[in-house]
Motif scaffolding. Structure first.
Motif, short mmCIF file in Angstrom:
data_model
loop_
_atom_site.label_atom_id
_atom_site.label_comp_id
_atom_site.label_asym_id
_atom_site.label_seq_id
_atom_site.Cartn_x
_atom_site.Cartn_y
_atom_site.Cartn_z
N HIS A 112 -29.71 25.51 -57.73
CA HIS A 112 -29.25 26.54 -58.66
C HIS A 112 -28.41 27.63 -57.99
CE1 HIS A 112 -29.82 29.30 -62.15
NE2 HIS A 112 -29.91 30.24 -61.22
N ALA A 164 -32.93 44.56 -70.24
CA ALA A 164 -32.64 46.00 -70.19
C ALA A 164 -31.36 46.35 -69.43
CB ALA A 164 -33.83 46.73 -69.57
N GLY A 221 -32.50 42.28 -61.23
CA GLY A 221 -32.56 42.24 -62.71
C GLY A 221 -33.97 42.47 -63.21
N GLY A 241 -31.74 38.08 -62.60
CA GLY A 241 -33.08 38.55 -62.94
C GLY A 241 -34.07 38.24 -61.84
N VAL A 286 -26.66 40.29 -63.40
CA VAL A 286 -26.51 41.71 -63.08
C VAL A 286 -25.07 42.02 -62.63
CG1 VAL A 286 -27.41 43.62 -61.67
CG2 VAL A 286 -28.95 41.84 -62.47
N PRO A 330 -28.08 45.66 -69.52
CA PRO A 330 -26.89 46.17 -70.21
C PRO A 330 -27.10 47.57 -70.81
CG PRO A 330 -27.36 43.90 -70.88
CD PRO A 330 -28.52 44.36 -70.04
N THR A 346 -33.63 26.83 -65.17
CA THR A 346 -34.55 27.28 -64.13
C THR A 346 -35.45 28.42 -64.60
OG1 THR A 346 -32.84 28.74 -63.31
CG2 THR A 346 -33.07 26.61 -62.21
N LEU A 377 -34.73 46.10 -63.10
CA LEU A 377 -34.14 46.80 -64.24
C LEU A 377 -34.91 46.50 -65.52
CD1 LEU A 377 -30.35 46.14 -63.45
CD2 LEU A 377 -31.63 48.26 -63.05
N HIS A 410 -34.96 31.78 -67.87
CA HIS A 410 -34.83 32.16 -69.29
C HIS A 410 -33.88 31.24 -70.08
CE1 HIS A 410 -36.02 36.08 -67.60
NE2 HIS A 410 -36.63 36.22 -68.76
N GLU A 422 -27.09 50.24 -68.16
CA GLU A 422 -25.70 50.51 -67.77
C GLU A 422 -25.07 51.55 -68.71
OE1 GLU A 422 -23.02 47.11 -67.71
OE2 GLU A 422 -21.46 48.32 -66.77
P1 ATP Z 1 -32.04 33.59 -62.47
O1 ATP Z 1 -32.69 34.67 -61.69
O2 ATP Z 1 -32.70 32.27 -62.31
O3 ATP Z 1 -30.58 33.50 -62.24
P2 ATP Z 1 -32.09 35.05 -65.03
O4 ATP Z 1 -32.23 34.41 -66.38
O5 ATP Z 1 -33.03 36.14 -64.76
O6 ATP Z 1 -32.27 33.85 -64.01
P3 ATP Z 1 -29.24 35.79 -65.39
O7 ATP Z 1 -29.04 35.04 -66.67
O8 ATP Z 1 -28.25 35.53 -64.31
O9 ATP Z 1 -30.66 35.60 -64.71
O10 ATP Z 1 -29.23 37.35 -65.68
C1 ATP Z 1 -30.15 38.04 -66.46
C2 ATP Z 1 -30.40 39.41 -65.85
O11 ATP Z 1 -29.18 40.16 -65.79
C3 ATP Z 1 -31.38 40.25 -66.62
O12 ATP Z 1 -32.31 40.81 -65.70
C4 ATP Z 1 -30.51 41.36 -67.25
O13 ATP Z 1 -31.18 42.59 -67.41
C5 ATP Z 1 -29.41 41.48 -66.22
N1 ATP Z 1 -28.15 42.03 -66.76
C6 ATP Z 1 -27.36 41.50 -67.71
N2 ATP Z 1 -26.31 42.30 -67.98
C7 ATP Z 1 -26.43 43.38 -67.15
C8 ATP Z 1 -25.68 44.58 -66.94
N3 ATP Z 1 -24.58 44.84 -67.63
N4 ATP Z 1 -26.12 45.45 -65.99
C9 ATP Z 1 -27.24 45.19 -65.27
N5 ATP Z 1 -27.98 44.09 -65.45
C10 ATP Z 1 -27.60 43.20 -66.37
#
Ligand code: ATP
Ligand code: FE2
Length: 328
Positions: free
Chosen positions: A111, A176, A160, A135, A257, A178, A9, A163, A11, A181
């Motif tokens: 999703h 960003a 996300g 994110g 997140v 991780p 969906t 962040l 990244h 954090e």
């Molecule tokens: P979607 O929104 O469709 O689920 P995505 O690719 O943005 O897609 P994820 O793979 O679930 O989502 O997560 C990625 C996000 O999580 C990024 O924004 C990243 O910065 C955040 N993230 C990952 N680890 C941490 C952490 N330890 N603390 C805070 N944010 C984190």
């Protein structure tokens, strides 16, 4: 029943093979590849190209690791939405190709619901309120009167995203979350940021602007700390309100997140204070993954869902409460 699931969906391109055995979810393989923009935010077309490049290899790897023959796979599941158009189209094309080539049924999966279903399957919780914090998405979802409903969500950007955008301006590499954090652990002083809860919803863009502005006067450690405390407290407040409203006594985390330990602590404390149970699956099931799609496709198929190829058009703005829930 064995299912092959494709997630794509945003990244992440993910492929997984899941078996339902004695009613349980057995993940045979779960592989993925994440598109990382060289500079700036996600470019949908480039992310889709990334997915097109990696899907063939990921599919091969997932089958190899699962140690199954394609003939043993019963259904093909794919993320039909919500998400970025080009990414969804690429993923759907891959799924249709597999389904037609191997003459298998195809199931398009929502999703957001898949995040909830894999959490239930992996942690063993029954009827949770899901805090889905990723994110692009920030939603509070629970099952009520036959549907998964959204009880609160972000009015602008996902947590996300907030962040990551903060990180980009502050010179922290993507993703960003991780890194923020880690840096936040050395924060000492709380810097006031605009706490934004509106009814059951939250908003992050004002906090992002204020946090970037505050960087001029305060240390990055204090700002990362304050950013986390503010955003996560907001999420705890709306999650708690959804639990009170639905009278549910389980809370489940989902989304990338949710791997943040501070967020986990805050939600766990909130749950304990209400006498509720707290659940969080391992990281590979928090972030976008193929297993959640493969598993939800099984639940859907077994409860009677069928889709013709002509019904597999992507749904960019697919709403959680549009899905008819036949498996609960
Ligand atoms: P979607 O929104 O469709 O689920 P995505 O690719 O943005 O897609 P994820 O793979 O679930 O989502 O997560 C990625 C996000 O999580 C990024 O924004 C990243 O910065 C955040 N993230 C990952 N680890 C941490 C952490 N330890 N603390 C805070 N944010 C984190
Ligand atoms: Fe997601």
């Amino acid at each position: 029943m064995i299912s092959l699931g494709l997630e794509g969906t945003a990244h992440t391109a993910g492929v997984s093979i899941v078996e339902k055995i004695d009613g349980k979810c057995n993940v045979l393989s779960n592989v993925s590849s994440m598109y990382r923009p060289v500079r700036g935010g996600i470019h949908p077309r480039e992310a889709a190209n990334h997915h097109a490049d990696v899907f063939p290899g990921l599919i091969e790897k997932a089958i190899e690791e699962a140690n199954v023959d394609f003939s043993e796979i019963d259904i093909i599941g794919f993320s039909i939405g919500p998400g970025l158009g080009p990414c969804l189209r690429t993923t759907a094309t891959a799924a249709r190709t597999l389904a037609i080539m191997h003459d298998k049924p195809i199931i398009g999966v929502n999703h957001c619901i898949a995040h909830l279903e894999i959490g239930r399957a992996i942690t063993g919780c029954h009827d949770p309120v899901l805090l889905y914090a990723s994110g692009g998405n920030t939603q509070i979802i629970a099952f009520l009167e036959g549907k998964y409903r959204i009880f609160g969500e972000t009015l602008d950007i996902g947590i996300g995203n907030c962040l990551d955008k903060f990180g980009r301006e502050a010179g922290i590499s993507f993703p960003a979350g991780p890194e923020i954090e880690k840096i936040a652990k050395n924060g000492r002083k709380y810097v006031e940021l605009p706490y934004s809860v509106k009814g059951m919803d939250v908003s992050f863009s004002g906090i992002l602007t204020a946090a970037l502005h505050a960087l001029k006067e305060h240390s990055i450690e204090d700002i990362c700390y304050s950013l986390q405390e503010t955003c996560f407290s907001m999420l705890a407040e709306v999650t708690e309100r959804a639990m009170a409203h639905t009278e549910k006594d389980e809370v489940l985390l989902g989304g990338g997140v949710a791997s943040n330990k501070r967020l986990q602590d805050i939600i766990k404390t909130m749950a304990e204070e209400r006498g509720a149970k707290f659940f969080v699956p391992p990281r590979q099931y928090l972030v976008d993954n193929g297993a959640m799609i493969a598993w939800t496709a099984i639940l859907m198929y077994e409860s009677g869902y069928r889709m013709g190829i002509e019904e597999t058009a992507i749904k960019q703005n697919f709403r959680t409460d549009e899905v008819e829930i036949t498996w609960r």
